[in-house]
Design a protein around this motif. Sequence first.
Motif, PDB file in Angstrom:
ATOM      1  N   ALA A 131      42.566  41.699  37.589  1.00  0.00           N
ATOM      2  CA  ALA A 131      42.315  40.249  37.487  1.00  0.00           C
ATOM      3  C   ALA A 131      43.653  39.562  37.258  1.00  0.00           C
ATOM      4  O   ALA A 131      44.354  39.864  36.302  1.00  0.00           O
ATOM      5  CB  ALA A 131      41.368  39.979  36.330  1.00  0.00           C
ATOM      6  N   GLU A 132      44.000  38.669  38.171  1.00  0.00           N
ATOM      7  CA  GLU A 132      45.270  37.929  38.029  1.00  0.00           C
ATOM      8  C   GLU A 132      45.051  36.651  37.242  1.00  0.00           C
ATOM      9  O   GLU A 132      45.901  36.237  36.476  1.00  0.00           O
ATOM     10  CB  GLU A 132      45.808  37.555  39.411  1.00  0.00           C
ATOM     11  N   SER A 133      43.891  36.023  37.478  1.00  0.00           N
ATOM     12  CA  SER A 133      43.596  34.815  36.699  1.00  0.00           C
ATOM     13  C   SER A 133      42.114  34.786  36.341  1.00  0.00           C
ATOM     14  O   SER A 133      41.268  35.302  37.082  1.00  0.00           O
ATOM     15  CB  SER A 133      43.998  33.564  37.489  1.00  0.00           C
ATOM     16  N   VAL A 134      41.854  34.209  35.189  1.00  0.00           N
ATOM     17  CA  VAL A 134      40.474  34.083  34.692  1.00  0.00           C
ATOM     18  C   VAL A 134      40.341  32.630  34.262  1.00  0.00           C
ATOM     19  O   VAL A 134      41.032  32.170  33.361  1.00  0.00           O
ATOM     20  CB  VAL A 134      40.257  35.033  33.488  1.00  0.00           C
ATOM     21  N   ALA A 148      41.985  41.432  46.198  1.00  0.00           N
ATOM     22  CA  ALA A 148      40.596  41.859  46.405  1.00  0.00           C
ATOM     23  C   ALA A 148      39.632  40.684  46.273  1.00  0.00           C
ATOM     24  O   ALA A 148      38.439  40.860  46.061  1.00  0.00           O
ATOM     25  CB  ALA A 148      40.236  42.973  45.419  1.00  0.00           C
ATOM     26  N   GLY A 149      40.154  39.478  46.366  1.00  0.00           N
ATOM     27  CA  GLY A 149      39.293  38.300  46.341  1.00  0.00           C
ATOM     28  C   GLY A 149      38.962  37.844  44.924  1.00  0.00           C
ATOM     29  O   GLY A 149      39.604  38.259  43.955  1.00  0.00           O
ATOM     30  N   SER A 150      37.947  36.985  44.851  1.00  0.00           N
ATOM     31  CA  SER A 150      37.585  36.440  43.539  1.00  0.00           C
ATOM     32  C   SER A 150      36.073  36.448  43.391  1.00  0.00           C
ATOM     33  O   SER A 150      35.328  36.653  44.363  1.00  0.00           O
ATOM     34  CB  SER A 150      38.143  35.026  43.388  1.00  0.00           C
ATOM     35  N   VAL A 151      35.640  36.233  42.157  1.00  0.00           N
ATOM     36  CA  VAL A 151      34.219  36.308  41.869  1.00  0.00           C
ATOM     37  C   VAL A 151      33.912  35.308  40.754  1.00  0.00           C
ATOM     38  O   VAL A 151      34.795  35.005  39.933  1.00  0.00           O
ATOM     39  CB  VAL A 151      33.852  37.771  41.487  1.00  0.00           C
ATOM     40  N   ARG A 152      32.673  34.768  40.750  1.00  0.00           N
ATOM     41  CA  ARG A 152      32.271  33.859  39.675  1.00  0.00           C
ATOM     42  C   ARG A 152      31.092  34.460  38.929  1.00  0.00           C
ATOM     43  O   ARG A 152      30.208  35.072  39.543  1.00  0.00           O
ATOM     44  CB  ARG A 152      31.868  32.501  40.250  1.00  0.00           C
TER      45      ARG A 152
END
Length: 386
Positions: A131-134, A148-152
């Motif tokens: 995780a690069e940003s949260v 690897a994209g992002s997720v919510r």
Amino acid sequence: MTEEIRDVAVVGAGPAGLVAALLARQHGASVVLVAPKAPPRDERTVAMLGQSVEILEQAGVWPALADKSAPLRTMRIVDGTRRLIRAPLVEFHAHEIGREAFGYNIPNVHLVAALDAAVDAAGIERVSGFAESVEPADDAVTVTTADAGSVRARLIGAADGRRSRARDAAGLAVRSWSYPQAALVVNISHSLPHDDVSTEFHTETGPFTIVPMPGLNSAIVCVVGPAEAERLSKLDDDALAAEFETRSRSIIGKIRLNGQRQVFPLSGQTARHFAARRIALIGEAAHVFPPIGAQGLNLGLRDAAAFGAVVRDHRADPGSAAALEAYDRARVGDILSRTTAVDALNRTLLTDFLPIQALRGIGLYAIDRVPILKRAIMHQGLAPRL
Ligand SMILES: Cc1cc2nc3c(=O)[nH]c(=O)nc-3n(C[C@H](O)[C@H](O)[C@H](O)COP(=O)(O)OP(=O)(O)OC[C@H]3O[C@@H](n4cnc5c(N)ncnc54)[C@H](O)[C@@H]3O)c2cc1C
């Protein structure tokens, strides 16, 4: 991938994060695991006590681990100091509290492999990257990886270890400290049986602990000053085995090294609160312990169990303020009391202050002589009564 909002995203695939993901999934939540693939190989073992084994059973992995683990039926504490006031030898037997064993010592590599397989079998989605940003928002948190994209998700399980990015995103502060000690950890074989006894020699620099593994094998956790840890780690195999034989007073006979050596500087860290902004802290993101009294991951698995319970009880929105409050309330007493107890135990070993040494000796004497106190200590060592 960003549009759909999952119930839960767990960041970090160490043992605590994997268990949290599994338990959340069991409670019917949609779960995604954000973590890099292929965890590093680790020869360490972890003593999983009391409730931890039940949590591993609930996660469905205990059958894969049972025959790779060694039961811990007796915990022995030996005063290995040369001090004026020394404590008596104390043995805690699991049968004294009606148990077959206090718990089991499990090789980390098998534990993580079994949990990984269970995560795949449970159909938990993976986003394989750091995780690069949260970024928390009112309705959900967005977790973005480099490639690897992002997720919510409505609720984040921050299980990304002691330098947790997800914890920073929640704005949860930590208190950190270090000890003038390091732990040298190595697996050994020996000529005499350990009889399922874990022995902890308390010395002036910290505990020297022998933890059973299956057969004529054990794990050594030798806590000493950093310079001594460095010296020991550079000895050749025969010389180090001879040192261990002396420190163990030959109770397990002739020793042979059986794996790589690892040195861990000792430190502690704890968050002041354990959930905020749709993010709940799990495992070492919430608390770091010195390897004394085998508390770290045991506490981490209880975090994971509490996380699962919050998901179960707040299905409509597991990241709501009420859910986060429930998680914080469930964990704060257990984590802070263990942190204080392990810190105090370690400091009573290090102190040269005679009255404190005397108190420690009297305490252990009383524990040994007063069965009700001894049983209470044994119960408390396995699971909290809060
Ligand atoms: C010498 C020693 C002996 C010990 N013995 C015991 C024992 O007997 N019993 C016990 O209960 N405990 C013991 N412990 C403590 C135990 O090892 C730890 O509590 C446990 O490993 C922590 O697990 P975790 O899942 O919280 O964290 P970790 O295992 O540190 O996992 C965190 C994971 O997060 C990943 N990560 C980090 N950043 C990111 C990111 N940005 N995005 C995605 N993923 C990320 C990391 O790659 C890692 O895989 C011992 C510790 C030591 C040092």
